[in-house]
Design a protein around this motif. Structure first.
Motif, PDB file in Angstrom:
ATOM      1  N   VAL A  37      26.265  43.877  28.395  1.00 49.73           N
ATOM      2  CA  VAL A  37      26.905  43.641  29.693  1.00 49.73           C
ATOM      3  C   VAL A  37      26.608  42.211  30.115  1.00 49.73           C
ATOM      4  O   VAL A  37      25.661  41.587  29.624  1.00 49.73           O
ATOM      5  N   VAL A  38      27.437  41.685  31.030  1.00 53.18           N
ATOM      6  CA  VAL A  38      27.251  40.332  31.515  1.00 53.18           C
ATOM      7  C   VAL A  38      27.307  40.344  33.038  1.00 53.18           C
ATOM      8  O   VAL A  38      28.189  40.975  33.628  1.00 53.18           O
ATOM      9  N   GLU A  39      26.346  39.696  33.668  1.00 55.22           N
ATOM     10  CA  GLU A  39      26.399  39.530  35.112  1.00 55.22           C
ATOM     11  C   GLU A  39      27.385  38.409  35.420  1.00 55.22           C
ATOM     12  O   GLU A  39      27.200  37.271  35.004  1.00 55.22           O
ATOM     13  N   LEU A  40      28.447  38.736  36.174  1.00 52.30           N
ATOM     14  CA  LEU A  40      29.533  37.793  36.399  1.00 52.30           C
ATOM     15  C   LEU A  40      29.341  36.944  37.650  1.00 52.30           C
ATOM     16  O   LEU A  40      29.943  35.869  37.770  1.00 52.30           O
ATOM     17  N   GLY A  41      28.548  37.413  38.601  1.00 52.44           N
ATOM     18  CA  GLY A  41      28.302  36.634  39.800  1.00 52.44           C
ATOM     19  C   GLY A  41      29.523  36.454  40.693  1.00 52.44           C
ATOM     20  O   GLY A  41      29.658  35.437  41.379  1.00 52.44           O
ATOM     21  N   LEU A  42      30.422  37.437  40.702  1.00 53.02           N
ATOM     22  CA  LEU A  42      31.631  37.334  41.513  1.00 53.02           C
ATOM     23  C   LEU A  42      31.341  37.603  42.984  1.00 53.02           C
ATOM     24  O   LEU A  42      30.362  38.261  43.333  1.00 53.02           O
ATOM     25  N   GLY A  43      32.218  37.113  43.842  1.00 51.49           N
ATOM     26  CA  GLY A  43      32.168  37.452  45.247  1.00 51.49           C
ATOM     27  C   GLY A  43      32.873  38.782  45.477  1.00 51.49           C
ATOM     28  O   GLY A  43      33.807  39.141  44.756  1.00 51.49           O
ATOM     29  N   VAL A  44      32.415  39.516  46.486  1.00 51.57           N
ATOM     30  CA  VAL A  44      32.979  40.831  46.807  1.00 51.57           C
ATOM     31  C   VAL A  44      33.369  40.851  48.282  1.00 51.57           C
ATOM     32  O   VAL A  44      32.521  40.684  49.159  1.00 51.57           O
ATOM     33  N   VAL A  45      34.666  41.042  48.544  1.00 53.70           N
ATOM     34  CA  VAL A  45      35.185  41.148  49.903  1.00 53.70           C
ATOM     35  C   VAL A  45      35.812  42.528  50.051  1.00 53.70           C
ATOM     36  O   VAL A  45      36.558  42.974  49.171  1.00 53.70           O
ATOM     37  N   THR A  46      35.501  43.217  51.128  1.00 52.91           N
ATOM     38  CA  THR A  46      36.088  44.534  51.369  1.00 52.91           C
ATOM     39  C   THR A  46      37.026  44.478  52.575  1.00 52.91           C
ATOM     40  O   THR A  46      36.805  43.732  53.523  1.00 52.91           O
ATOM     41  N   VAL A  47      38.079  45.296  52.477  1.00 50.92           N
ATOM     42  CA  VAL A  47      39.013  45.467  53.584  1.00 50.92           C
ATOM     43  C   VAL A  47      39.141  46.961  53.833  1.00 50.92           C
ATOM     44  O   VAL A  47      39.569  47.708  52.945  1.00 50.92           O
ATOM     45  N   SER A  48      38.743  47.402  55.009  1.00 47.62           N
ATOM     46  CA  SER A  48      38.824  48.809  55.367  1.00 47.62           C
ATOM     47  C   SER A  48      39.806  48.996  56.516  1.00 47.62           C
ATOM     48  O   SER A  48      40.241  48.024  57.144  1.00 47.62           O
ATOM     49  N   GLY A  49      40.143  50.266  56.795  1.00 47.29           N
ATOM     50  CA  GLY A  49      41.077  50.563  57.875  1.00 47.29           C
ATOM     51  C   GLY A  49      42.387  51.096  57.343  1.00 47.29           C
ATOM     52  O   GLY A  49      42.785  50.791  56.212  1.00 47.29           O
ATOM     53  N   PRO A  50      43.097  51.881  58.143  1.00 44.92           N
ATOM     54  CA  PRO A  50      44.305  52.552  57.668  1.00 44.92           C
ATOM     55  C   PRO A  50      45.461  51.621  57.318  1.00 44.92           C
ATOM     56  O   PRO A  50      46.362  52.008  56.571  1.00 44.92           O
ATOM     57  N   ASP A  51      45.457  50.397  57.837  1.00 45.60           N
ATOM     58  CA  ASP A  51      46.553  49.460  57.549  1.00 45.60           C
ATOM     59  C   ASP A  51      46.247  48.513  56.399  1.00 45.60           C
ATOM     60  O   ASP A  51      47.030  47.587  56.133  1.00 45.60           O
ATOM     61  N   LEU A  56      47.634  43.851  53.306  1.00 44.27           N
ATOM     62  CA  LEU A  56      47.419  42.981  52.151  1.00 44.27           C
ATOM     63  C   LEU A  56      48.723  42.762  51.385  1.00 44.27           C
ATOM     64  O   LEU A  56      48.980  41.669  50.870  1.00 44.27           O
ATOM     65  N   ASN A  57      49.553  43.787  51.322  1.00 46.22           N
ATOM     66  CA  ASN A  57      50.840  43.669  50.650  1.00 46.22           C
ATOM     67  C   ASN A  57      51.711  42.600  51.313  1.00 46.22           C
ATOM     68  O   ASN A  57      52.446  41.871  50.636  1.00 46.22           O
ATOM     69  N   SER A  58      51.631  42.503  52.633  1.00 46.35           N
ATOM     70  CA  SER A  58      52.509  41.588  53.365  1.00 46.35           C
ATOM     71  C   SER A  58      52.093  40.128  53.268  1.00 46.35           C
ATOM     72  O   SER A  58      52.891  39.243  53.586  1.00 46.35           O
ATOM     73  N   ILE A  59      50.870  39.865  52.825  1.00 50.16           N
ATOM     74  CA  ILE A  59      50.371  38.484  52.833  1.00 50.16           C
ATOM     75  C   ILE A  59      49.966  37.980  51.451  1.00 50.16           C
ATOM     76  O   ILE A  59      49.515  36.835  51.329  1.00 50.16           O
ATOM     77  N   THR A  60      50.126  38.810  50.407  1.00 51.25           N
ATOM     78  CA  THR A  60      49.762  38.381  49.052  1.00 51.25           C
ATOM     79  C   THR A  60      50.887  38.706  48.076  1.00 51.25           C
ATOM     80  O   THR A  60      51.878  39.338  48.425  1.00 51.25           O
ATOM     81  N   SER A  61      50.721  38.296  46.823  1.00 51.37           N
ATOM     82  CA  SER A  61      51.815  38.276  45.848  1.00 51.37           C
ATOM     83  C   SER A  61      52.062  39.591  45.124  1.00 51.37           C
ATOM     84  O   SER A  61      53.106  39.759  44.491  1.00 51.37           O
ATOM     85  N   GLN A  62      51.153  40.534  45.190  1.00 52.21           N
ATOM     86  CA  GLN A  62      51.273  41.777  44.422  1.00 52.21           C
ATOM     87  C   GLN A  62      51.752  42.920  45.305  1.00 52.21           C
ATOM     88  O   GLN A  62      51.500  42.927  46.520  1.00 52.21           O
TER      89      GLN A  62
END
Length: 355
Positions: A37-51, A56-62
């Motif tokens: 295994v490799v420690e990647l050191g990535l950042g982790v951001v969470t988004v909670s809530g019913p919307d 996220l769909n309305s403001i990003t490409s996917q």
């Protein structure tokens, strides 16, 4: 502190986790075989809530609305001109959307998301300080107490996406990366077991060989087409989002002004050019190196973003001090990419048979 800092041979990368443990080539073989295994050191951001997903769909490409629980995807934040500002690996656990990004981008991404909340029912948090990201490939077992797991979609063109990469066999087809998000306590417990580990140099070499783009390949002019990122991070049929006009126009009517290539570097002088090194043809700069590594099968390799008009057969040079390193190109995004009715399929140069 790096999870595996107490292991013999530990050498830290600038990002904090291990660059290597004394044998980057052996670590590559163990990692890709599912034995480390490799420690990647990535950042982790969470988004909670019913919307969260519709927002996220309305403001990003996917396309993120309707994303099933546990399903993995990838998305980009673009500016008004379609240039890449942020990139995130996305998985939703049914109540929280987890966004994994490069470590230096976590705080800026979280801050930008906060400015876009308005009256929607969403909460954004930067969880990077209390969580660890561990990478592994098929054949390995998941560590205990995984909070959430992201499975890289790079092995095939995602629904709604488009692959520009030349040739019939894409080296990413056997890219089986999984990223496990665990608590620091769980990571420490794994380290105490003596589990085999690899460093970031090993991971970077494998990423380059799979033609896998990340935010580290981006500069202030990058549009997704240049890195073949429509393959995994862009849905061409979804609703409006910032930068969509550029994405559609370049894909359907034009050509990206630059394109990513893989470079096979001459290693006879034992010099590996660093990311940011100018790529030249006949003394004129034609691009920049974005990544480089010593691959266990291919030798010295790199990714570079070059002018679209550059002859794919041209031998390029990169200067490191007094050493001039020559480089052969392997086409990833062809010069004719875009204007989708006329995308040529060029043969891969110097291809290596993969078992």
């Amino acid at each position: 502190m790096a999870v595996f800092a107490d292991r013999p041979g530990f050498v830290a990368a600038p990002e904090g986790p291990a660059a290597h443990f004394g044998n980057p080539t052996g670590e590559q073989r163990a990692l890709v075989a599912g034995r480390a295994v490799v420690e990647l050191g990535l950042g982790v951001v969470t988004v909670s809530g019913p919307d969260r997903l519709s927002w996220l769909n309305s403001i990003t490409s996917q396309l993120l609305t309707g994303l099933e629980r546990g399903a993995s995807t990838e998305t980009l934040v673009l500016d008004q001109s379609g240039r890449v500002e942020h990139a995130a690996r996305v998985v939703d656990d049914g109540s929280v959307a987890w966004l994994l990004t490069e470590h230096d981008d976590a705080a800026p991404l979280a801050a930008w998301l906060d400015t876009m909340r308005f009256m929607l029912r969403v909460e954004v948090a930067d969880r990077s300080a209390d969580l660890v990201t561990l990478g592994r490939f098929d054949g390995s077992s998941a560590p205990d107490d995984v909070v959430v797991e992201w499975v890289d979609p790079w092995s095939s063109v995602a629904p709604g996406g488009w692959g520009y990469a030349a040739g019939e066999a894409h080296p990413g087809s056997d890219w089986t990366l999984r990223i496990d998000v665990v608590t620091r306590e769980a990571a420490a417990a794994l380290a105490a077991t003596g589990a085999p580990v690899a460093g970031l140099l090993a991971f970077e070499a494998l990423r380059i060989a799979a033609w896998r783009p990340t935010l580290t390949d981006v500069d202030d002019r990058t549009i997704p087409h240049e890195l073949d990122w429509l393959r995994s991070a862009v849905h061409l049929s979804k609703g409006c989002y910032r930068g969509q006009e550029t994405v559609a126009k370049v894909h359907n009517l034009g050509h990206p002004p630059r394109r990513v290539v893989m470079l096979h570097l001459d290693g006879s002088d034992g010099v590996l050019p660093a990311p940011g090194t100018a790529v030249e043809l006949d003394g004129n700069e034609v691009g920049r190196l974005t990544a480089s590594a010593l691959h266990h099968e291919l030798g010295p390799v790199g990714l570079a973003v070059v002018k679209r008009s550059l002859d794919p057969e041209a031998t390029l040079t990169l200067t490191v001090g007094d050493v001039v390193v020559t480089a052969a190109q392997e086409v990833i995004v062809p010069p004719g990419a875009g204007a989708t009715a006329n995308v040529p399929r060029l043969p891969r140069l110097g291809a290596v048979r993969r078992s």
